[in-house]
Enzyme design. Structure first.
Site, PDB file in Angstrom:
ATOM      1  N   PRO A   2       0.991  -1.554   0.123  1.00 15.51           N
ATOM      2  CA  PRO A   2      -0.207  -0.063   0.102  1.00 15.51           C
ATOM      3  C   PRO A   2       0.839   1.789   0.017  1.00 15.51           C
ATOM      4  O   PRO A   2       1.787   1.476   1.008  1.00 15.51           O
ATOM      5  CB  PRO A   2      -1.287  -0.174   1.112  1.00 15.51           C
ATOM      6  N   GLU A   3       1.161   1.876  -0.582  1.00 15.78           N
ATOM      7  CA  GLU A   3       1.797   3.430  -1.493  1.00 15.78           C
ATOM      8  C   GLU A   3       0.354   4.415  -0.729  1.00 15.78           C
ATOM      9  O   GLU A   3      -0.939   3.920  -0.958  1.00 15.78           O
ATOM     10  CB  GLU A   3       1.915   3.288  -1.952  1.00 15.78           C
ATOM     11  N   HIS A 104      -4.723 -13.587  11.195  1.00 14.27           N
ATOM     12  CA  HIS A 104      -4.057 -12.662  10.871  1.00 14.27           C
ATOM     13  C   HIS A 104      -5.036 -11.116  11.354  1.00 14.27           C
ATOM     14  O   HIS A 104      -5.082  -9.971  10.994  1.00 14.27           O
ATOM     15  CB  HIS A 104      -3.956 -12.468  10.046  1.00 14.27           C
ATOM     16  N   ARG A 166      23.214  15.484  -3.276  1.00 15.21           N
ATOM     17  CA  ARG A 166      22.996  14.670  -2.351  1.00 15.21           C
ATOM     18  C   ARG A 166      23.652  13.320  -3.628  1.00 15.21           C
ATOM     19  O   ARG A 166      22.940  13.610  -4.969  1.00 15.21           O
ATOM     20  CB  ARG A 166      21.484  14.090  -2.244  1.00 15.21           C
TER      21      ARG A 166
END
Length: 287
Positions: A2-3, A104, A166
């Site tokens: 899940p994003e 679960h 970076r």
DNA sequence: CTCAGCTCCTGCGGGC
DNA sequence: TGCCCGCAGGAGCTGA
């Protein structure tokens, strides 16, 4: 898994069951997930009314009428299952009996409206916590998260500043939740493909023009995925009330060895491992 | 501060 | 068919 788009879809799907509704009883079937639940979590939830369901990054925030908010993170394998909600909120959907409690199923919210919201998470990388609503932005899980990628404060100038100097690959930088919120492995791969940027490119060595293309690609990729999730909620007769999982078509993610989708591109999608995770990309289209 | 590597956990799929 | 192994990945943590 899940994003941001999946979490947003789960949030939207939970609205009819939770928003404005009172929790008749919270049932905890274990002491915690990734971390122990806060003290007396069941008692602090029981009797509370959910005033508002919000999302910040990959977190769902349920503001309660007692000045506290429930923080929910789905982790890798967390799912929300709605059952027992009959009513006009979403015609044709969520009219089913409560299924038996499964392995679960860790937290069950029994709502006064008859709905049951079940949090199922086999790997238990998920999390739940309670926090005073006014202190949410200082909560350790939320305090250092970067701007929402679909919000006004995420733009090329901001991203250029954060990437400047970076040396880490752009892939790793975009996975860093302190730089931008809500991206995970899948949508970083997809956004980099859309922007034509190699996942190996040093973050600080992207031109301004390419950073602008990248911010656009991130936003477009997420918007389309949210839209796909929204239509799955509207169109798909959910047989089991499970939220957030729907068919996606990815351009590179999971397509190792398959032809690049760019018209005329002769190459195939490659998979490399960066900081222990798979990156999928087209060496011709992404530089 | 930056960055790479390790870790938590379970289910699944490939190989033999 | 059954067993073992590796992999999946969000993100906090550690140590260089």
């Amino acid at each position: 898994m899940p994003e941001l788009p999946e979490v947003e879809t789960v949030r939207a799907g939970l609205l009819p069951a939770l928003e404005g509704q009172r929790i008749a009883r919270a049932e905890l079937r274990r002491d915690g997930l990734r971390w122990p639940f806060p003290p007396d979590m069941a008692a602090r939830l029981t009797g509370a009314r959910v005033e508002q369901l919000r999302r910040r990054s990959k977190y769902i925030l349920a503001d309660l009428d007692r000045g506290e908010s429930l923080i929910i993170h789905l982790g890798m394998s967390g799912r929300m299952v709605i059952s027992g909600l009959a009513g006009p909120a979403v015609p044709g959907q969520f009219h089913f009996d409560h299924p038996p409690v499964e392995k679960h199923d860790h937290v069950l919210l029994h709502m006064e409206n008859g709905a049951r919201v079940t949090f199922n998470d086999p790997r238990r990388f998920g999390a739940m916590d309670l926090c005073a609503t006014q202190d949410l932005e200082r909560h350790p899980l939320l305090a250092s998260i970067g701007p929402e990628p679909l919000g006004n404060s995420f733009h090329a100038t901001y991203l250029a500043d954060r990437l400047s100097g970076r040396k880490t690959p752009i892939k790793a930088a975009l996975l860093d939740q302190r730089i931008v919120a809500g991206l995970g492995n899948i949508y970083v791969c997809e956004a980099l493909f859309r922007a034509g940027i190699s996942p190996k490119r040093a973050a600080g060595r992207l031109s301004r023009a390419r950073i602008e293309r990248l911010t656009d690609a991130i936003r477009t990729t997420l918007r389309e995925a949210i839209e796909a999730g929204g239509s799955s909620l509207r169109d798909y007769r959910q047989a089991n009330g499970e939220l957030g999982y729907f068919q996606h078509s990815f351009r590179v993610y999971g397509r190792e060895g398959a032809p690049c989708v760019t018209p005329g591109c002769p190459n195939t999608v490659r998979r490399i491992v960066q900081s222990g995770r798979s990156s999928f990309y087209c060496p011709t289209c992404q530089r």
